[in-house]
Design an enzyme around this catalytic site. Structure first.
Site, PDB file in Angstrom:
ATOM      1  N   LYS A 141       0.847  -1.191   0.000  1.00 32.33           N
ATOM      2  CA  LYS A 141       0.000   0.000   0.000  1.00 32.33           C
ATOM      3  C   LYS A 141       0.888   1.249   0.000  1.00 32.33           C
ATOM      4  O   LYS A 141       1.708   1.447   0.904  1.00 32.33           O
ATOM      5  CB  LYS A 141      -0.909  -0.004   1.235  1.00 32.33           C
ATOM      6  CG  LYS A 141      -1.996  -1.076   1.178  1.00 32.33           C
ATOM      7  CD  LYS A 141      -2.972  -0.846   0.028  1.00 32.33           C
ATOM      8  CE  LYS A 141      -4.156  -1.810   0.079  1.00 32.33           C
ATOM      9  NZ  LYS A 141      -5.004  -1.661  -1.116  1.00 32.33           N
ATOM     10  N   LYS A 241     -14.614  -6.173  -7.516  1.00 35.17           N
ATOM     11  CA  LYS A 241     -15.041  -6.291  -6.115  1.00 35.17           C
ATOM     12  C   LYS A 241     -16.564  -6.399  -6.091  1.00 35.17           C
ATOM     13  O   LYS A 241     -17.256  -5.549  -6.672  1.00 35.17           O
ATOM     14  CB  LYS A 241     -14.568  -5.078  -5.309  1.00 35.17           C
ATOM     15  CG  LYS A 241     -13.054  -5.076  -5.095  1.00 35.17           C
ATOM     16  CD  LYS A 241     -12.581  -3.826  -4.371  1.00 35.17           C
ATOM     17  CE  LYS A 241     -11.123  -3.984  -3.951  1.00 35.17           C
ATOM     18  NZ  LYS A 241     -10.489  -2.705  -3.598  1.00 35.17           N
TER      19      LYS A 241
HETATM   20 MG    MG Z   1      -6.814  -1.767  -4.961  1.00 44.99          MG
END
Ligand code: MG
Length: 343
Positions: A141, A241
């Site tokens: 991240k 998602k």
């Molecule tokens: Mg992502």
């Protein structure tokens, strides 16, 4: 500065007059990640419920048509209902949900491990410990101060082994100029550049000026977004998602569209516990092997567990049940009393 320490998840239970119960779950990653928030799911379901009671949950296309007619947009509100309908259809047909999505295509789905933004040396150590656990794909991240992110990327990829895959995910955190400077400063490294900017147009511009393999995630919030990105050659890899797309039905459509275009995918969800992980596991395991890059076991990042039977991680892969429906059994003691009942 965006930190989520408690995820507010919504579990939907659909009861049928034949005694079959289906379960769904939707969990935004805080109210600032995508245009969705936990209370919005509960309120939206309250708006939809009176239009859905009495429909046959096995007619999932018709159920979605009705939801889209009664509540425009708000895909994330509808996701858990669509998932629960798949659970019911699977149980009524005595088939696992993956059989409803095209059927099992692999024994286990490849997984990545996600490493939170932090100190570069600590991120390197986390890559090492995931490697020891059998993972071959690592998501770092980034999306913070570019100079720090360059150090994070260099530290994370230090010691990369042949065959390993690294994704550097900015989660929309950079401006266009920042994304370009990080990309240029790390042009010698082989990694996947994921969703550097917020605006689609900024991502498209960065994508056209960087050498890195390019992945879109937050920019893809509907099958139509996926279609547009394919037309624009805006991506090499797509992130599907379930909650973002509005359920398994629309996610399956987006998945099959990507597979038809030879676009590899991460098949997962925004966040969630065992029910979300079961749904994403069934979608992942029924994806053509050539089209899946990876998936994830979201429930294993949590401290609280709400059901048994969810997919399990094994040596960097996800094992998915062949039990009917989603294959999960909620723990009603953990879930407690319903926050709302619509009948
Ligand atoms: Mg992502």
């Amino acid at each position: 500065g965006k930190v989520v320490s408690i995820a507010d998840t919504t579990v939907v239970r659909l009861d049928t007059d034949e005694g079959i119960t289906g379960w769904g779950e939707a969990c935004p990653l805080g109210p600032f990640y995508l245009p969705s928030y936990a209370q919005g799911i509960r309120t939206g379901i309250g708006v939809l419920a009176r239009h859905l009671i009495g429909l046959d949950p096995r007619q999932i296309g018709a159920l979605n048509t009705r939801m889209d007619r009664e509540l425009r947009g708000h895909a994330y509100v509808k996701s858990a209902i669509d998932v629960a309908a798949h659970d019911i259809l699977g149980k009524s047909a005595n088939l696992p949900v993956h059989a409803l999505l095209g059927g099992r295509q692999m024994d286990a789905a490849p997984m990545y491990w996600s490493i939170s933004q932090g100190d570069p040396d600590d991120m390197r150590r986390q890559v090492d410990s995931a490697r020891q656990a059998g993972y071959r794909q690592f998501q770092l991240k980034v999306g913070g101060v570019p100079a720090d992110d360059i150090e994070r990327i260099r530290a994370g990829l230090d010691g990369a082994r042949p065959g390993e895959i690294f994704l550097c995910d900015a989660n929309t955190g950079w401006r266009r100029d920042e994304a370009l400077s990080v990309a240029r400063a790390t042009a010698d490294l082989d990694y996947i550049f994921e969703q550097p900017c917020d605006l689609y147009s900024d991502n498209l511009s960065v994508r056209r000026r960087t050498p890195h393999t390019f992945k879109l995630d937050e920019s893809l919030q509907s099958p139509q977004d996926v279609s547009q990105a394919l037309q624009d050659d805006a991506l090499d890899i797509a992130c599907i998602k379930i909650t973002k797309m509005g359920g398994l039905s629309k996610s399956r459509f987006a998945r099959d569209l990507c597979a038809a275009h030879s676009i590899a995918m991460t098949v997962e969800d925004v966040w969630g516990a065992e029910i979300v992980t079961a749904a994403l596991g069934h979608l992942a395991i029924s994806t053509p092997p050539d089209a899946i890059l990876n998936t994830t076991d979201l429930h294993n990042y949590n401290d609280i567990h709400i059901a048994t039977g969810a997919p399990q991680a094994h040596n960097g892969t996800l094992l998915v049940s062949d039990a009917p429906g989603l294959g999960i059994e909620p723990d009603l003691d953990v879930l407690g009393k319903p926050v709302a009942i619509h009948e």
